[in-house]
Enzyme design. Structure first.
Site, PDB file in Angstrom:
ATOM      1  N   CYS A  62     -17.006  38.979   7.570  1.00 59.18           N
ATOM      2  CA  CYS A  62     -18.182  39.636   8.135  1.00 59.18           C
ATOM      3  C   CYS A  62     -18.292  39.460   9.651  1.00 59.18           C
ATOM      4  O   CYS A  62     -18.965  40.246  10.327  1.00 59.18           O
ATOM      5  CB  CYS A  62     -19.455  39.076   7.500  1.00 59.18           C
ATOM      6  SG  CYS A  62     -19.238  38.511   5.824  1.00 59.18           S
ATOM      7  N   GLU A 109     -23.067  25.664   7.262  1.00 60.10           N
ATOM      8  CA  GLU A 109     -23.051  26.973   7.898  1.00 60.10           C
ATOM      9  C   GLU A 109     -24.422  27.661   7.806  1.00 60.10           C
ATOM     10  O   GLU A 109     -24.803  28.408   8.704  1.00 60.10           O
ATOM     11  CB  GLU A 109     -21.971  27.829   7.249  1.00 60.10           C
ATOM     12  CG  GLU A 109     -21.574  28.991   8.129  1.00 60.10           C
ATOM     13  CD  GLU A 109     -20.312  29.680   7.676  1.00 60.10           C
ATOM     14  OE1 GLU A 109     -19.631  29.152   6.778  1.00 60.10           O
ATOM     15  OE2 GLU A 109     -20.022  30.739   8.218  1.00 60.10           O
TER      16      GLU A 109
HETATM   17 FE1  SF4 Z   1     -19.581  36.307   5.916  1.00 55.84          FE
HETATM   18 FE2  SF4 Z   1     -21.401  34.588   5.180  1.00 55.84          FE
HETATM   19 FE3  SF4 Z   1     -18.961  33.726   5.764  1.00 55.84          FE
HETATM   20 FE4  SF4 Z   1     -20.549  34.550   7.726  1.00 55.84          FE
HETATM   21  S1  SF4 Z   1     -20.901  32.787   6.377  1.00 55.84           S
HETATM   22  S2  SF4 Z   1     -18.413  35.147   7.401  1.00 55.84           S
HETATM   23  S3  SF4 Z   1     -21.676  36.168   6.698  1.00 55.84           S
HETATM   24  S4  SF4 Z   1     -19.523  35.050   4.091  1.00 55.84           S
HETATM   25 FE    FE Z   2     -20.931  32.328   9.454  1.00 53.85          FE
END
Ligand code: SF4
Ligand code: FE
Length: 482
Positions: free
Chosen positions: A104, A447
């Site tokens: 993403c 995260e």
């Molecule tokens: Fe995608 Fe969520 Fe990973 Fe960000 S944290 S890259 S939005 S899956």
């Molecule tokens: Fe992220």
């Protein structure tokens, strides 16, 4: 149709000359590496879903740059419906992979750069927008994975880029050469970097006068000369090297975080999308961050679904699913998770068209979405830990199941509801452990706090977007206060 399968995607990674330091060694054949391959499978999932008849509709979109269908993970959003579908797609990937599927970031960077370059060209007479369109057309046609690189190391947080003892603590233009620039610095916390073909480099903060060298946005291949990678450690990551896979928790998929060093990397002019336009650096940061805060309304809700499913299943396996406090806690988990998703959908549904033609999320609601994400997954993890029980932290090694002496004892004493197999019960414990305390907790918890910016960053944006003075005026009007 430019749609790769997951297998073709993994093959395409082999043609890149990628090397990384990992566990004290430099490794090059990354596709066969047990520590790395779960993260590649998670990205591969986004390709297979676009090729599968069941999910094609959600995962594909008509390109705005040429007449064909592309993977939604590289789509420039043309409507609020596109924004909503992005969140739905992310939720689907989240529950299916139970991890961060990494793709993403580039999507969010592309949509932010698309509108920012258009407005920058209009004001400054620069040529970035057409250049970016050509670049992104190539990305869509080749169905590539692009990482968005924003977070600089930032050194002493109390100092501006120019005042740091080392100017590389914020990535910068170090030198100009005929036909391009040389960049130097690093980007940390790079999700999925080694599973990407290209990198979109962006500034990390709003740059001020005198900081033009740090206001840079450009694209480079992940195997460009001068780029070096240091693989990120995650809790319990070396379980991926064990023969019995049960203790990993997530048997197939995983996330990836990498520290990326740009040691004098040459960027040709046709790949530069911002070069000193400080007045657009903050706009780019704000848009990228907001798109990514919207993304969390999908992916974290999806991983939340996986955690809720695992928790409800362990409650059945433990034989407590009918206890009223368990039912109530599971409802609480669902409520929190759906609140995350609701904000992801809301900031998409109220998004607006930019001057360039693509759609931008509602900045206020995207930030509310992410601020919820800095809290709710922690509460979901707490409730899952509560419901599952202490075995989450004390269960024996999976290999001891194979031991002729200990194996039968483990099966005898870890048996619970007789409708379920004891080894299956252990698998569910390990998945919950992975999400609340193992390598999956990097994507689901750490995260959730820091990805797309920490809570303080969302609070600043919420304060700025909330039109507080308007609300005060409404009260003055209501009470006839002059
Ligand atoms: Fe995608 Fe969520 Fe990973 Fe960000 S944290 S890259 S939005 S899956
Ligand atoms: Fe992220």
């Amino acid at each position: 149709m430019p749609l790769k399968t997951g297998k073709a995607y993994i093959e395409s990674l082999k043609s890149l000359n990628l090397k990384t330091n990992i566990m004290g060694e430099q490794k090059d054949r990354l596709t066969g590496n047990s520590l790395i391959s779960p993260s590649q499978k998670a990205v591969a999932f986004t390709f297979d879903a676009a090729c599968s008849p069941d999910t094609q509709e959600l995962f594909c979109a008509e390109s705005s740059l040429f007449n064909d269908v592309v993977n939604r993970f590289s789509h420039l959003h043309l409507s609020t419906e596109d924004l909503i579908n992005k969140v739905k797609m992310q939720r689907y990937c989240g529950v299916k992979t139970a991890c961060c599927f990494q793709r993403c970031v580039g999507l969010d960077a592309a949509n932010a750069i698309f509108s920012t370059t258009f407005e920058c060209d209009k004001k400054h007479g620069t040529q970035y927008h057409e250049r970016f369109k050509d670049y992104w057309k190539w990305i869509q046609k080749e169905d590539m994975v692009v990482d968005g690189a924003m977070t600089d190391p930032k050194g002493d947080r109390g100092k501006r880029p120019t005042d740091q003892v080392d100017p590389d603590l914020y990535l910068r233009i170090k030198e100009r050469k005929p036909g391009g620039i040389v960049i130097s610095g690093a980007k940390i916390h790079q999700t999925g970097m080694l599973n990407s073909h290209e990198i979109l480099v962006m500034p990390t903060i709003t740059m001020r006068k005198g900081e033009e060298a740090w206001a840079v946005c450009c694209a480079v291949p992940t195997d460009a000369k001068g780029i070096k990678y240091i693989y990120g450690r995650q809790a319990s990551d070396t379980r991926k090297l064990e023969e019995n896979a049960m203790d990993i928790g997530n048997p197939t998929f995983g996330g990836q975080e990498v520290m990326t060093i740009f040691d004098d990397v040459f960027v040709p002019s046709e790949r530069i999308f911002m070069d000193g336009e400080i007045d657009f650096s903050g706009i780019l940061v704000e848009r990228f961050a907001s798109y990514h805060r919207q993304s969390y309304g999908g992916c974290k809700a999806g991983v939340g679904d996986a955690l809720i499913g695992a928790t409800a299943l362990i409650a059945k396996m433990n034989g407590v699913e009918n206890a009223s406090h368990i039912k109530d806690k599971i409802v609480e988990m669902i409520h929190l998770n759906e609140t995350i998703y609701a904000c992801g959908i809301a900031c998409s549904a109220t998004g607006e068209k930019t001057l360039s033609g693509n759609y931008l999320v509602n900045l206020l609601l995207a930030n509310v979405c992410k601020l919820n994400v800095t809290r709710f997954p922690y509460e979901l993890a707490r409730l899952a830990t509560d419901i599952a029980g202490g075995l989450l932290g004390t269960m024996p090694f999976a290999v001891d199941l194979e031991d002729p002496v200990t194996g039968p004892y483990i099966k005898k004493y870890l048996a619970a509801n007789p409708d379920y197999n004891t080894v299956d019960r252990m698998k569910v414990f390990r998945l919950i452990e992975n999400l609340v305390a193992g390598s999956g907790a990097v994507g689901y918890l750490i995260e959730s706090m820091h990805g797309a910016g920490p809570p303080a960053a969302q609070r600043i944006m919420i304060g700025r977007q909330a039109l507080l003075e308007d609300k005060i005026d409404q009260i003055k009007l209501l009470l006839d206060i002059q």
